[in-house]
Design a protein around this motif. Structure first.
Motif, PDB file in Angstrom:
ATOM      1  N   HIS A 245      -2.752   6.176  -4.293  1.00 51.89           N
ATOM      2  CA  HIS A 245      -3.644   5.735  -3.217  1.00 51.89           C
ATOM      3  C   HIS A 245      -4.297   6.929  -2.514  1.00 51.89           C
ATOM      4  O   HIS A 245      -5.442   6.823  -2.042  1.00 51.89           O
ATOM      5  CB  HIS A 245      -2.869   4.892  -2.209  1.00 51.89           C
ATOM      6  N   ASP A 246      -3.591   8.068  -2.430  1.00 48.32           N
ATOM      7  CA  ASP A 246      -4.190   9.276  -1.849  1.00 48.32           C
ATOM      8  C   ASP A 246      -5.442   9.683  -2.613  1.00 48.32           C
ATOM      9  O   ASP A 246      -6.433  10.133  -2.021  1.00 48.32           O
ATOM     10  CB  ASP A 246      -3.197  10.439  -1.866  1.00 48.32           C
TER      11      ASP A 246
ATOM     12  N   PHE B  30      -8.257   7.271  -1.754  1.00 44.26           N
ATOM     13  CA  PHE B  30      -8.654   7.529  -0.373  1.00 44.26           C
ATOM     14  C   PHE B  30      -9.488   8.804  -0.276  1.00 44.26           C
ATOM     15  O   PHE B  30     -10.505   8.850   0.433  1.00 44.26           O
ATOM     16  CB  PHE B  30      -7.412   7.633   0.515  1.00 44.26           C
TER      17      PHE B  30
ATOM     18  N   ASP C  20     -12.927   8.158  -1.458  1.00 45.54           N
ATOM     19  CA  ASP C  20     -13.630   7.385  -0.431  1.00 45.54           C
ATOM     20  C   ASP C  20     -14.107   8.296   0.701  1.00 45.54           C
ATOM     21  O   ASP C  20     -15.225   8.144   1.221  1.00 45.54           O
ATOM     22  CB  ASP C  20     -12.725   6.293   0.135  1.00 45.54           C
ATOM     23  N   GLN C  21     -13.266   9.235   1.110  1.00 47.78           N
ATOM     24  CA  GLN C  21     -13.630  10.168   2.173  1.00 47.78           C
ATOM     25  C   GLN C  21     -14.826  11.030   1.758  1.00 47.78           C
ATOM     26  O   GLN C  21     -15.738  11.276   2.563  1.00 47.78           O
ATOM     27  CB  GLN C  21     -12.443  11.074   2.523  1.00 47.78           C
TER      28      GLN C  21
ATOM     29  N   TRP D 143      -7.253  14.533   6.545  1.00 48.75           N
ATOM     30  CA  TRP D 143      -7.931  13.245   6.564  1.00 48.75           C
ATOM     31  C   TRP D 143      -6.936  12.147   6.905  1.00 48.75           C
ATOM     32  O   TRP D 143      -5.852  12.052   6.301  1.00 48.75           O
ATOM     33  CB  TRP D 143      -8.567  12.962   5.208  1.00 48.75           C
ATOM     34  N   ARG D 144      -7.294  11.323   7.847  1.00 52.37           N
ATOM     35  CA  ARG D 144      -6.410  10.253   8.329  1.00 52.37           C
ATOM     36  C   ARG D 144      -6.787   8.916   7.719  1.00 52.37           C
ATOM     37  O   ARG D 144      -7.919   8.448   7.861  1.00 52.37           O
ATOM     38  CB  ARG D 144      -6.491  10.167   9.853  1.00 52.37           C
ATOM     39  N   ASP D 145      -5.817   8.311   7.024  1.00 53.09           N
ATOM     40  CA  ASP D 145      -5.987   6.977   6.459  1.00 53.09           C
ATOM     41  C   ASP D 145      -5.308   5.996   7.405  1.00 53.09           C
ATOM     42  O   ASP D 145      -4.094   5.776   7.336  1.00 53.09           O
ATOM     43  CB  ASP D 145      -5.363   6.915   5.063  1.00 53.09           C
ATOM     44  N   ASP D 146      -6.077   5.404   8.298  1.00 52.20           N
ATOM     45  CA  ASP D 146      -5.511   4.502   9.302  1.00 52.20           C
ATOM     46  C   ASP D 146      -4.909   3.256   8.673  1.00 52.20           C
ATOM     47  O   ASP D 146      -3.923   2.708   9.186  1.00 52.20           O
ATOM     48  CB  ASP D 146      -6.588   4.115  10.322  1.00 52.20           C
ATOM     49  N   LYS D 147      -5.466   2.807   7.572  1.00 57.11           N
ATOM     50  CA  LYS D 147      -4.945   1.597   6.923  1.00 57.11           C
ATOM     51  C   LYS D 147      -3.507   1.796   6.449  1.00 57.11           C
ATOM     52  O   LYS D 147      -2.717   0.843   6.438  1.00 57.11           O
ATOM     53  CB  LYS D 147      -5.833   1.213   5.745  1.00 57.11           C
ATOM     54  N   ARG D 148      -3.168   3.003   6.069  1.00 57.39           N
ATOM     55  CA  ARG D 148      -1.810   3.284   5.571  1.00 57.39           C
ATOM     56  C   ARG D 148      -0.990   4.089   6.567  1.00 57.39           C
ATOM     57  O   ARG D 148       0.146   4.464   6.255  1.00 57.39           O
ATOM     58  CB  ARG D 148      -1.880   4.038   4.238  1.00 57.39           C
TER      59      ARG D 148
END
Length: 324
Positions: free
Chosen positions: A125-126, A129, A132-133, A38-43
């Motif tokens: 934060h992971d 996130f 959220d995913q 999963w890619r967290d673009d914000k981080r």
């Protein structure tokens, strides 16, 4: 078998109390796994995941799992597969910066360096996130767990540095930093939580208000620990969390790696054969009690687990007084 209160009342009248103890069990299901990144673009950060889940049925409560320092999403399979077989979706995260790339690249010195505040924050934060995913994917036709996720009942678990992540997501405070507590998390399992450097326990633990099950061992020491700390210091979170039901198992001669299933440190025998079933049963009873509101599970954990544990360790509990 799974023991009911009615069965307890009948059997207890006929047998001595010491003969009563029985394992906690529910009917197992077939388990499947799914891996993704999963890619967290914000981080600008990728979070690899491995998900264990029951093949049929649902929706199922969620358990997010955070590995120890140097681990991966592939470790702790004995827990993820067991929880899934008994009705949970276990989401095992891999934390960049504190995963197996650390020891592969620099050994023990690099491992010590990776146990830092930045990685602790990234891990917390992971967790948020990942939840959220799951919220985004729960109705996605391309996701194998579509309509199988009960995101109203979420728990978190972790070992060692992952136990620190677990406590952060449960409300543990870091100095001069806002809380990382995720309000979607209802309860937690913390195995081998790192001893805190600060003794301002009220500030550290005062905001934790969800049930937590702590596990450690009398030989639960690690070369990554804070200098001067001992295995006894791992009970500090249990002793100082007062906002909800708390439980503590201390395995006799249990070392730091028994919870991961890897070989023991400093020559200690890992005792996996004896301890793993006890870890599996007691954590399952805890999840059933607090994520499924199962009173039978809660009664077993509070009254019968200590008998099942026997000479393998000690069990303590602090049950919060209900608010009027």
């Amino acid at each position: 078998m799974k023991i009911t209160r009615r069965h307890f009342l009948v059997v207890a009248a006929a047998l001595p109390l010491a003969a009563w103890a029985a394992p906690y069990a529910t009917p197992p299901q077939e388990v499947e796994t799914w891996r993704g990144e999963w890619r967290d673009d914000k981080r600008n950060r990728t979070v690899p995941v491995k998900i264990y889940y029951p093949k049929t049925g649902g929706p199922f409560p969620i358990i997010v799992f955070s590995h120890g320092l140097g681990g991966t999403r592939e470790t702790y399979e004995y827990l993820g597969s067991y929880w899934a077989a008994h009705g949970y979706v276990a989401v095992h995260l891999q934390h960049a910066g504190s995963d197996d790339a650390v020891w592969r690249g620099g050994g023990m010195q690099a491992m010590r360096g990776a146990a830092n505040a930045k990685n602790a924050i990234d891990r917390a934060h992971d967790v948020t996130f990942a939840l959220d995913q799951l919220e985004k994917l729960k109705g996605d036709a391309a996701f194998p767990l579509r309509n199988q996720l009960d995101l109203q009942n979420v728990g978190i678990a972790g070992h060692s540095f992952g136990a620190h992540t677990t406590l952060l997501a449960s409300g543990l405070k870091m100095p001069v930093i806002d809380s990382f507590a995720d309000k979607r998390i209802k309860c937690a399992v913390a195995m081998s939580a790192p001893p805190p450097a600060s003794q301002n326990y009220e500030a550290l633990f005062g905001a934790i208000i969800i049930p937590i099950y702590h596990l450690t061992g009398t030989k639960d020491e690690s070369p990554i620990d804070r200098p001067g700390s001992t295995a006894k210091d791992r009970r500090v979170p249990f002793d100082n969390i007062k906002g909800a039901d708390s439980y503590l198992t201390i395995f006799k001669d249990g070392d730091h790696m028994v919870f991961s299933g890897r070989r023991g440190l400093r020559g200690h025998r890992s005792h996996d054969e004896a301890f793993h079933p006890l870890i599996q049963q007691s954590t399952l009873a805890f999840w059933d009690a607090y994520l499924k509101s199962d009173e039978t599970a809660k009664n077993w954990l509070q009254q019968e687990f200590v008998k099942e544990l026997g000479g393998n360790g000690t069990f303590e509990q602090k049950i919060a007084t209900p608010k009027p």
